[in-house]
Enzyme design. Structure first.
Site, mmCIF file in Angstrom:
data_model
loop_
_atom_site.group_PDB
_atom_site.id
_atom_site.type_symbol
_atom_site.label_atom_id
_atom_site.label_comp_id
_atom_site.label_asym_id
_atom_site.label_seq_id
_atom_site.Cartn_x
_atom_site.Cartn_y
_atom_site.Cartn_z
ATOM 1 N N GLU A 35 35.626 -55.261 96.383
ATOM 2 C CA GLU A 35 36.679 -54.558 95.656
ATOM 3 C C GLU A 35 38.086 -55.063 95.986
ATOM 4 O O GLU A 35 39.048 -54.692 95.311
ATOM 5 C CB GLU A 35 36.590 -53.055 95.958
ATOM 6 C CG GLU A 35 35.360 -52.412 95.324
ATOM 7 C CD GLU A 35 35.196 -50.951 95.694
ATOM 8 O OE1 GLU A 35 35.789 -50.524 96.698
ATOM 9 O OE2 GLU A 35 34.479 -50.231 94.970
ATOM 10 N N GLU A 56 16.811 -56.335 109.760
ATOM 11 C CA GLU A 56 17.863 -55.910 110.681
ATOM 12 C C GLU A 56 17.463 -56.108 112.137
ATOM 13 O O GLU A 56 18.292 -56.061 113.033
ATOM 14 C CB GLU A 56 18.233 -54.445 110.455
ATOM 15 C CG GLU A 56 17.184 -53.450 110.877
ATOM 16 C CD GLU A 56 17.620 -52.012 110.642
ATOM 17 O OE1 GLU A 56 17.535 -51.224 111.591
ATOM 18 O OE2 GLU A 56 18.039 -51.681 109.522
#
Length: 305
Positions: free
Chosen positions: A87, A118
């Site tokens: 963004e 992960e």
């Protein structure tokens, strides 16, 4: 960094006494409970205000000198980092390389969960190496429970390369201790659904990232007052926003504002500088470049207040 094979003691994994009868609540009671629990996110941000402010100042300083900001995470934490980074270009007209999100599993993990990835500490370190992170950069490792190996590997690699290493977690330091430069702890308590850190932990993480990225961009001169003067005019909505900013800050009509915006190559900051100082586009560009894009400083250098 230490190893934590057992995670049941972590704050993010504990049982929330306020939601013991969650499956018996009406829809309205459930909404009210969420509202009550989400209030903890504001307290958590307040509790980390000093560390967040230090992150903004030190990150802005490094980016001002040519560094980059990286968010690193897995699962929800990683996706939130990617979202915040994505963004920045449309909001602040930044180069996509300036703020980057690194997600365990890469782009496919944005749409399809790849939680097993992960656990690979070496992959986090490899991602940092692949990004050519150096001593000018900032790396924010995001892990709600504080124990994600992928994030640990990334932070270890970042520190070894001289980067500013920052930890963002939702458990206290007494539960997970990490060797980093800035340690941000966002303590929102146990989740309504035990262990589901996409809830309060995810919300408070998004709030913290909003503060960091926006605060850094303000420090870098991407905002004038509270106006998004570095907005990238890439569609009709953003052109309308650009015109409204120019109109609100000047005495120009919409038609005149549109003409000014076009003459400034659709750069709101440059358009305002040209209007207020009367300088030509090329001179305005030089002024802004000299003052690292800071409109207020460029105006001051032109002799105007």
């Amino acid at each position: 960094m230490n190893s934590f094979p057992e995670r049941g003691h972590l704050l993010t994994e504990q049982n929330n006494p306020n939601s013991q009868n969650l499956d018996s609540l009406t829809a309205l009671e459930l909404v009210d409970l969420f509202n009550q629990e989400d209030a903890q996110t504001l307290k958590a941000i307040a509790g980390a205000r000093t560390q967040l402010a230090e992150t903004v100042d030190r990150t802005a300083e490094r980016l001002r000198q040519g560094g980059r900001l990286f968010y690193v995470g897995a699962g929800t934490s990683g996706r939130l980092g990617v979202l915040d980074a994505a963004e920045c270009p449309p909001t602040f007209c930044t180069d996509p390389e300036l703020v980057q999100g690194i997600l365990a599993g890469g782009a496919p993990a944005l749409l399809k969960s790849s939680e097993a990835l992960e656990d690979r500490l070496e992959d986090g370190a490899s991602a940092i190496a692949s990004a050519l992170v150096n001593s000018s950069d900032v790396v924010v490792g995001i892990t709600a429970g504080g124990t994600t190996p992928y994030v640990w590997g990334a932070l270890q690699a970042a520190k070894s390369r001289g980067a500013l290493a920052i930890m963002m977690a939702c458990v206290p330091e007494t539960q997970v201790s990490v060797d980093v430069d800035i340690d941000i702890r966002l303590l929102v308590g146990p989740e309504i659904v035990a262990g589901s850190t996409r809830l309060k932990a995810g919300t408070v993480t998004k709030m913290a990232l909003n503060i960091i990225s926006t605060g850094v961009m303000v420090k870098l001169g991407k905002v004038y007052g509270n106006r998004m003067v570095d907005v990238a005019v890439t569609n009709t909505k953003l052109r309308d926003r650009a015109l409204r900013i120019i109109k609100d800050l000047t005495d120009l009509s919409r038609e005149s504002a549109a003409d000014l915006l076009d003459r400034s190559d659709k750069k709101v900051k440059l358009a305002l500088l040209m209007h207020w100082t009367g300088v030509a586009k090329e001179v305005g560009e030089e002024l802004l470049a000299t003052h690292q894009g800071n409109l207020r400083q460029a105006i001051g250098a032109s002799g105007l207040r």
